[in-house]
Design a protein around this motif. Structure first.
Motif, PDB file in Angstrom:
ATOM      1  N   TYR A  97       0.824  -1.199   0.000  1.00 37.52           N
ATOM      2  CA  TYR A  97       0.000   0.000   0.000  1.00 37.52           C
ATOM      3  C   TYR A  97       0.867   1.260   0.000  1.00 37.52           C
ATOM      4  O   TYR A  97       0.552   2.249  -0.685  1.00 37.52           O
ATOM      5  N   CYS A 113      -2.757  -2.582  -8.320  1.00 37.36           N
ATOM      6  CA  CYS A 113      -3.473  -3.605  -7.559  1.00 37.36           C
ATOM      7  C   CYS A 113      -3.372  -4.970  -8.241  1.00 37.36           C
ATOM      8  O   CYS A 113      -3.185  -5.999  -7.576  1.00 37.36           O
ATOM      9  N   GLN A 119      -6.327  -5.609  -3.116  1.00 41.80           N
ATOM     10  CA  GLN A 119      -7.634  -5.083  -3.484  1.00 41.80           C
ATOM     11  C   GLN A 119      -7.667  -3.565  -3.325  1.00 41.80           C
ATOM     12  O   GLN A 119      -7.084  -3.004  -2.398  1.00 41.80           O
ATOM     13  N   ARG A 120      -8.391  -2.911  -4.234  1.00 43.60           N
ATOM     14  CA  ARG A 120      -8.502  -1.457  -4.149  1.00 43.60           C
ATOM     15  C   ARG A 120      -9.243  -1.030  -2.884  1.00 43.60           C
ATOM     16  O   ARG A 120      -8.921  -0.018  -2.265  1.00 43.60           O
ATOM     17  N   TYR A 123      -6.879  -0.871  -0.081  1.00 46.84           N
ATOM     18  CA  TYR A 123      -5.986   0.293  -0.178  1.00 46.84           C
ATOM     19  C   TYR A 123      -6.709   1.557   0.268  1.00 46.84           C
ATOM     20  O   TYR A 123      -6.153   2.362   1.023  1.00 46.84           O
TER      21      TYR A 123
END
Length: 382
Positions: A97, A113, A119-120, A123
């Motif tokens: 991240y 990603c 996963q977005r 984040y």
């Protein structure tokens, strides 16, 4: 031997391209590369007959072209992300991240990603909540670790750093100190490695007969050869070249996707076909495995050529060949990446056969091209 057998298929194909694709006349191309014009005319006619019927032109903005461009853009972006983020691939999610936040203006978030496997949503949640208490404490502790590591002259490892921290009143385990030091790239200074021992040169190495005598008195007395590499999106393209030291003319060259003994043999065969030298020509190279191979040695012996090799680790003994590759890359290749190996090989042909040999002025050749310099030698009657 017929004319067609004196030249490789690659040489004939590239010569024909100069007429059919680049717009040069048959007379001009034949004069530059030094072949009879009727021979080149025959190659051109044969190529026209063998060419398939032209298909209808496809618009450049077609769906297929757009798809390929998008795919190329995606692959290039993923490659750049992997190059810059290789250190965080095996680290935790939070390290990934942090990398994504640091490069948010350079790469698309969805691409990072996908490459890093996160996963977005995770984040975004990490960005909203910020760093945890534990992470802030790690950052504070890392500052103390750097201080003690620098104070030791960069020689302490995590064990001694832990003792220094505990004496300063910090409560931390050595495992935590080791983790923080590893993530920051801080290491203890260790002892010397094993002393290298010289075990002798590889089989097939010969003496340096040339001994930096780079100014022979006539053509076909001394040839120098070497290998370089050219970047393409298909992978490396290796180029082997043979140069006549008298005029600095490239008398033979070959390209291949691998750097094997066959590559250098093709270049030497091309030089022998073009020049047809008498016995005793000196062929100077480095100590690479291609030039110490049995095939290379057998070819030199069969054609009564004299081998010569540079001294171990001394690139100045083959400075002229290295200089040619430097000129090739500065004047034509620079920092360019070719789309494929065929395009790179075609550009090499254009530079060597259409410019370097017949046109480019050379300081060691009296300010004229290598071809002109040898023509003047022949006219002088030496």
């Amino acid at each position: 031997m017929s004319n067609n057998r004196q030249y490789t298929a690659e040489f004939r194909s590239e010569a024909v391209k100069q007429v059919l694709e680049r717009g040069f006349t048959v007379v001009d191309v034949a004069a530059r590369i030094g072949i009879p014009k009727h021979t080149l005319y025959g190659w051109v006619q044969a190529a026209k007959k063998a060419a398939p019927a032209a298909s209808p032109a496809v618009a450049s903005d077609s769906a297929e072209v757009r798809r390929l461009k998008a795919e190329l853009k995606r692959v290039t972006e993923e490659r750049d992300i992997l190059k810059k983020g290789r250190r965080v691939l095996c680290q935790g999610v939070k390290a990934k991240y942090a990398f994504m936040r640091a490069h948010a203006r350079e790469f698309r978030l969805v691409a990072m990603c996908r490459v890093l496997g996160v996963q977005r949503s995770g984040y975004y949640a990490w960005v909203r909540h910020g760093t945890s208490v534990r992470e802030r404490e790690d950052q504070r502790l890392l500052g103390l670790i750097k201080h003690h590591w620098l104070a030791s002259g960069g020689v302490y490892g995590y064990r001694k750093i832990t003792l220094d921290l505990r004496e300063a009143g910090e409560t931390c385990s050595r495992h935590r100190v080791r983790r923080l030091m590893q993530a920051e790239g801080l290491r203890a200074q260790v002892g010397y490695g094993r002393k290298p021992r010289h075990r002798g040169g590889p089989v097939g190495v010969v003496a340096n007969v040339l001994n930096r005598e780079f100014a022979p008195k006539a053509p076909n007395r001394v040839w120098v050869t070497d290998i370089t590499y050219i970047r393409t999106y298909e992978g490396w393209l290796f180029l082997a070249a043979v140069m006549d030291l008298y005029s600095r003319q490239i008398v033979g060259w070959a390209t291949a996707p691998t750097m094997t003994s066959d590559l250098v043999l093709q270049a030497l065969v091309a030089a022998a076909w073009r020049r047809k030298p008498g016995p005793g020509v000196l062929v100077h190279s480095d100590q690479g495995c291609q030039f110490t191979s049995s095939d290379w040695q057998s070819f030199l012996k069969a054609h009564r050529m004299v081998p010569s090799m540079i001294r171990r680790g001394n690139c100045h003994d083959n400075a002229v060949a290295e200089s040619f590759f430097s000129v090739l890359k500065k004047e034509r290749i620079k920092r360019r990446i070719y789309p494929n190996r065929a395009t790179a090989a075609s550009d090499v042909f254009d530079y060597i056969e259409m410019f370097y040999n017949p046109i480019r002025r050379h300081g060691s050749a009296g300010g004229v091209s290598p071809v002109e310099f040898e023509w003047r030698y022949a006219q002088s009657g030496n």
